[in-house]
Design a protein around this motif. Structure first.
Motif, mmCIF file in Angstrom:
data_model
loop_
_atom_site.group_PDB
_atom_site.id
_atom_site.type_symbol
_atom_site.label_atom_id
_atom_site.label_comp_id
_atom_site.label_asym_id
_atom_site.label_seq_id
_atom_site.Cartn_x
_atom_site.Cartn_y
_atom_site.Cartn_z
ATOM 1 N N SER A 379 0.662 -1.042 -0.203
ATOM 2 C CA SER A 379 -0.133 -0.031 0.009
ATOM 3 C C SER A 379 0.873 1.195 0.083
ATOM 4 O O SER A 379 0.477 2.191 -0.702
ATOM 5 C CB SER A 379 -1.003 -0.033 1.074
ATOM 6 O OG SER A 379 -1.682 1.244 1.265
ATOM 7 N N ALA A 380 1.864 1.274 0.771
ATOM 8 C CA ALA A 380 2.794 2.304 1.122
ATOM 9 C C ALA A 380 3.389 2.555 -0.398
ATOM 10 O O ALA A 380 3.786 3.874 -0.841
ATOM 11 C CB ALA A 380 3.892 2.174 2.092
ATOM 12 N N GLN A 381 3.925 1.529 -1.185
ATOM 13 C CA GLN A 381 4.777 1.578 -2.523
ATOM 14 C C GLN A 381 3.610 2.308 -3.362
ATOM 15 O O GLN A 381 3.997 2.979 -4.004
ATOM 16 C CB GLN A 381 4.750 0.330 -2.843
ATOM 17 C CG GLN A 381 5.825 0.235 -3.927
ATOM 18 C CD GLN A 381 6.139 -1.124 -4.448
ATOM 19 O OE1 GLN A 381 5.740 -1.898 -3.856
ATOM 20 N NE2 GLN A 381 7.222 -1.339 -5.238
ATOM 21 N N ARG A 382 2.389 2.039 -3.497
ATOM 22 C CA ARG A 382 1.292 2.500 -4.130
ATOM 23 C C ARG A 382 1.059 3.884 -4.002
ATOM 24 O O ARG A 382 1.074 4.674 -4.865
ATOM 25 C CB ARG A 382 -0.163 1.768 -4.247
ATOM 26 C CG ARG A 382 0.010 0.434 -4.756
ATOM 27 C CD ARG A 382 -1.606 -0.016 -4.904
ATOM 28 N NE ARG A 382 -2.101 -0.237 -3.682
ATOM 29 C CZ ARG A 382 -2.075 -1.536 -2.920
ATOM 30 N NH1 ARG A 382 -1.309 -2.421 -3.445
ATOM 31 N NH2 ARG A 382 -2.575 -1.455 -1.756
ATOM 32 N N ARG A 491 14.010 6.883 -4.453
ATOM 33 C CA ARG A 491 14.639 6.169 -3.596
ATOM 34 C C ARG A 491 13.845 5.591 -2.706
ATOM 35 O O ARG A 491 14.007 4.514 -2.170
ATOM 36 C CB ARG A 491 15.883 7.097 -2.568
ATOM 37 C CG ARG A 491 17.062 7.527 -3.746
ATOM 38 C CD ARG A 491 17.908 7.972 -2.591
ATOM 39 N NE ARG A 491 17.607 9.403 -2.036
ATOM 40 C CZ ARG A 491 17.618 10.729 -2.448
ATOM 41 N NH1 ARG A 491 18.614 10.524 -3.695
ATOM 42 N NH2 ARG A 491 17.397 11.692 -1.846
ATOM 43 N N CYS A 492 12.632 6.265 -2.181
ATOM 44 C CA CYS A 492 11.734 5.797 -1.511
ATOM 45 C C CYS A 492 11.041 4.582 -1.886
ATOM 46 O O CYS A 492 10.686 3.589 -1.599
ATOM 47 C CB CYS A 492 10.579 6.566 -1.209
ATOM 48 S SG CYS A 492 9.535 6.278 0.188
ATOM 49 N N LEU A 493 10.839 4.630 -3.388
ATOM 50 C CA LEU A 493 10.207 3.314 -4.046
ATOM 51 C C LEU A 493 11.183 2.251 -3.851
ATOM 52 O O LEU A 493 10.741 1.144 -3.651
ATOM 53 C CB LEU A 493 9.934 3.830 -5.579
ATOM 54 C CG LEU A 493 8.709 4.497 -6.142
ATOM 55 C CD1 LEU A 493 8.694 4.775 -7.275
ATOM 56 C CD2 LEU A 493 7.666 3.422 -5.584
ATOM 57 N N GLY A 494 12.347 2.422 -4.171
ATOM 58 C CA GLY A 494 13.525 1.350 -4.174
ATOM 59 C C GLY A 494 13.461 0.673 -2.827
ATOM 60 O O GLY A 494 13.477 -0.350 -2.670
ATOM 61 N N GLU A 497 10.551 -1.477 -2.436
ATOM 62 C CA GLU A 497 10.771 -2.561 -3.090
ATOM 63 C C GLU A 497 11.356 -3.589 -2.194
ATOM 64 O O GLU A 497 11.210 -4.565 -2.060
ATOM 65 C CB GLU A 497 11.439 -2.502 -4.570
ATOM 66 C CG GLU A 497 10.396 -1.750 -5.487
ATOM 67 C CD GLU A 497 11.045 -1.446 -6.738
ATOM 68 O OE1 GLU A 497 12.101 -1.708 -6.725
ATOM 69 O OE2 GLU A 497 10.291 -0.977 -7.657
ATOM 70 N N GLU A 498 12.620 -2.963 -1.557
ATOM 71 C CA GLU A 498 13.582 -3.825 -0.921
ATOM 72 C C GLU A 498 12.779 -4.399 0.379
ATOM 73 O O GLU A 498 12.823 -5.524 0.826
ATOM 74 C CB GLU A 498 14.760 -3.091 -0.607
ATOM 75 C CG GLU A 498 15.866 -3.828 0.068
ATOM 76 C CD GLU A 498 17.028 -2.883 0.398
ATOM 77 O OE1 GLU A 498 17.964 -3.674 0.855
ATOM 78 O OE2 GLU A 498 16.985 -1.738 0.054
ATOM 79 N N VAL A 499 11.732 -3.466 0.932
ATOM 80 C CA VAL A 499 11.210 -3.721 2.188
ATOM 81 C C VAL A 499 10.350 -4.909 1.683
ATOM 82 O O VAL A 499 10.005 -5.893 2.685
ATOM 83 C CB VAL A 499 10.318 -2.350 2.678
ATOM 84 C CG1 VAL A 499 9.329 -3.137 3.853
ATOM 85 C CG2 VAL A 499 11.220 -1.592 3.312
#
Lengths: 576, 139
Positions: A379-382, A491-494, A497-499
């Motif tokens: 959800s946070a990624q979206r 960077r937040c997206l990356g 994704e890592e999370v």
């Protein structure tokens, strides 16, 4: 007393086999009579064969007087060539070749001296060896070796007389090699059967042999073949075949057989049997006496050794029983310790199983938390993706604002130009008014007003330019900030994704942990069952050990009984 | 920002300003009206090889060839941009002064670095006949 009786009984039962006593005499006599009967049958067969040989010799003597024998290796030579080769010899001097030529060698028998001379002449003349010669049986045997070239040319190379001895003498199985040449080469005259008989003295020993067949020739080709042998020379070898067919005959005369060779033979055999029986009887008596004197001492010594061995074995057995009893006691103690250890191990296994259940429950909780965290991360990624789109919109709008400000700057340049031109026009008007003198005062005033308006416009243009420049600076700063924000969003997206990937790994690890915990629980449960089974087995082994310990008392009693038995044996045989 | 109101001219007009103030080479020049013929934006200038430094070049003014004199170089010691030209009269040839900026008409007592009138301009060596060929004030 009983020992002596046993020895006597053994002597009575055993010694007849060695020829002592009446039974021994009967056994030796039966053996000798059987040998005499066999020899009698052989002599009868000999006589029959001798008769047959004599008849055959008589018949062959008549037939072979007109018979010309062909040498085996000359089978390709025509009759005309043979006759022409020995045409100059008288018929009684023509050689009779009576052997095979396996590889350029031939054995010739029944060759008179004149024939050998003729062969030598042929050898010197280097002519082909061929011809027909009669077989002069009456002149006595001669034996010579004819050496020819190998097959194909068939030329005579040498003729050498031979001193031949028989290789079949003493052979009981048959005449496998009839002639043994001086050079050690065995010449198989023919395959023979067994020795039919032998008789006569050693100096005048003759034999009658039956030729079962001739080498290379079939029975159909051979009429008959017999060989009679004495100690010094080849007596007779005959071979007959159809005229013109490959065959070979060796025929020599044999000495006459004795009229009744069986009587002397029989008497000699009976005398030898009687002497053998006497000697065996004497030897049997001496052997019985020796055994009667030595056997009791040997038996007593053996009994004493045996009983001593039994006593020693009983003592050893008692010692071993005591040691085994001690070992079993220690074994029982160790088994009890082992049972206690198994009980503690069972308790620990149950505790491990409980820990495994707790771990499985914790793994389920972690799995649920990991699922929830994974969904939150998605959800946070979206949301961050949506934020990135909005930052992109802001960037586009700021770029549009930059373009508009640039357009305003162009307009301001044009306005500045217009105000400058207006100022220039007002100055020109002032110049014209100054040139006009007093009448140009109105024009000068208007020019002054225009000049003021131009200055006001220039001031406004300057302020607008300043505002536009401030807007442009602000838009530039906003663009830079937007760019930084966009990079931070990336960077937040990356990071998200890592999370998300980490949550996936955590989820897999939690699942693995859950399976391992369940496996630990099941394994410990099975281990607990196995430990209980092992504990039962240990208890059973302890029980068996106690039973074995109890059975050793019976073993000790049996050993005591065995020792008592040894003492009784010593008393019975009055041993030492 | 509202534009400033334009004053009405119902009373007698005041006398015209005494001179025109311009800026050239960092100095403020006050030119008398009777020196000037016309002002306007300068076009491209063609430099004259071998000419003195104050001679900016040759330009065209309403179809006629004029000599452009750098007022900053001539009166202030430093070059002007010559964006604006001031066509002069009372000189022996078609001549214009090149300045940086037209400041506007000013009163006679307004401060200025250099004051030019017909008399001063006529005595200036640069505006004597053949001054460009002698290189008066030049390099």
């Amino acid at each position: 007393m009983r020992g002596r009786l046993a020895i006597l009984l053994v002597a009575v039962l055993v010694l007849p086999l060695t020829g002592v006593g009446w039974l021994g005499y009967l056994s030796v006599r039966t053996e000798l009579v059987a040998g005499v009967d066999d020899e009698r049958a052989d002599v009868a067969l000999q006589a029959a064969l001798n008769t047959a040989v004599l008849d055959l010799r008589t018949r062959l003597r008549g037939e072979l007087s007109d018979l010309a024998l062909r040498v085996a290796h000359l089978r390709d030579t025509s009759t005309a060539e043979r006759e022409r080769a020995f045409a100059g010899l008288p018929p009684d001097q023509r050689p009779a070749f009576v052997a095979s030529v396996p590889d350029g060698q031939a054995v010739v028998a029944g060759v008179p001296p004149g024939v050998l001379q003729a062969l030598a002449a042929e050898l010197e003349a280097d002519r082909p060896l061929c011809g027909w010669l009669p077989l002069p049986l009456a002149e006595g045997p001669e034996l010579c070796e004819v050496v020819l070239e190998p097959r194909g040319r068939e030329r005579l190379l040498a003729v050498r007389p031979l001193a031949v001895r028989l290789a079949c003498m003493g052979s009981a199985d048959g005449l496998e090699r009839a002639l043994l040449l001086p050079g050690g080469e065995a010449l198989p005259v023919g395959r023979t059967g067994r020795i039919a008989a032998s008789f006569g003295s050693a100096a005048d020993r003759g034999g009658l042999y039956e030729l079962c067949g001739a080498r290379q020739a079939s029975d159909a080709d051979l009429g008959a073949a017999f060989l009679q042998v004495n100690s010094t020379r080849l007596a007779m070898l005959t071979l007959a075949g159809p005229l013109g067919q490959p065959s070979a005959v060796l025929a020599v005369a044999s000495p006459p057989l004795s009229a009744d060779p069986l009587a002397a033979r029989r008497a000699a055999l009976l005398a030898r049997a009687a002497a053998t029986v006497c000697w065996l009887a004497v030897a049997g008596v001496l052997l019985a006496l020796g055994i009667g004197l030595l056997a009791p001492r040997i038996v007593w010594s053996d009994i004493r050794g045996t009983t001593d061995f039994i006593f020693a074995s009983v003592d050893r057995l008692r010692e071993l029983v005591n040691r085994i009893g001690l070992a079993l006691t220690e074994h029982n103690s160790l088994l009890q310790n082992l049972a206690g250890s198994l009980t503690r191990l069972d308790a620990e296994s149950r505790e491990i199983a409980g820990t495994g259940r707790v771990l499985a429950h914790s793994a389920e909780q972690s799995e649920w938390s990991s699922h929830s965290g994974h969904q939150r991360a998605e959800s946070a990624q979206r949301t961050v993706l949506d934020m990135r789109d909005r930052v992109e919109d802001i960037k586009r709008q700021m770029e549009e604002l930059e373009r508009r400000c640039s357009a305003i700057g162009s307009i301001l340049v044009y306005l500045d130009h217009l105000t400058s031109e207006t100022g220039s026009v007002s100055i020109n008007a002032t110049i014209q008014a100054a040139g006009a003198g007093g009448s140009g005062r109105q024009l000068s005033a208007m020019a002054g007003e225009i000049q003021k308006l131009a200055e006001l416009a220039q001031g406004s243009t300057r302020e607008i330019r300043q505002l536009v420049e401030e807007i442009q600076a602000a838009s530039h700063a906003t663009l830079a900030t937007t760019q930084d924000g966009r990079q931070q969003v990336e960077r937040c997206l990356g990071a998200f994704e890592e999370v998300e990937q980490n949550f996936g790994r955590i989820l897999r690890w939690v699942e693995d942990t859950k399976r391992c915990a369940q496996g630990i629980e099941g394994g410990t449960a099975r281990q607990s069952d196995a430990l209980q089974s092992v504990s039962g087995d240990v208890e059973s082994i302890g029980q068996r050990a106690r039973e074995t310990l109890a059975n050793f008392d019976a073993v000790v009693d049996a050993a005591d009984e065995l020792a008592e038995l040894g003492r009784r044996v010593n008393d019975t045989w009055r041993v030492g | 920002m509202a534009p400033p109101s334009v004053p009405t001219t119902n009373v007698d007009p005041p006398p015209p300003p005494a001179c025109l103030h311009v800026r050239a080479g960092g100095a403020t020049l006050a030119l008398a009206w009777d020196l000037l013929v016309e002002t306007g934006a300068a076009g491209p200038l063609t430099p004259v090889p071998g000419a003195p430094r104050w001679l900016a070049g040759l330009g065209q003014w309403r179809g006629r060839l004029v000599t452009v004199v750098d007022a900053g170089q001539l009166f202030a010691g430093s070059s002007a941009s010559c964006r604006w030209l001031l066509a002069l009269k009372c000189v022996p040839c078609d001549l214009a002064l090149g300045v940086d900026e037209l400041l506007g008409a000013e009163a006679e007592d307004a401060p200025a670095d250099v004051r030019l009138d017909a008399t001063a301009l006529g005595r200036h060596p640069a505006f004597q006949p053949g001054a460009a060929g002698r290189g008066a004030g030049g390099r």
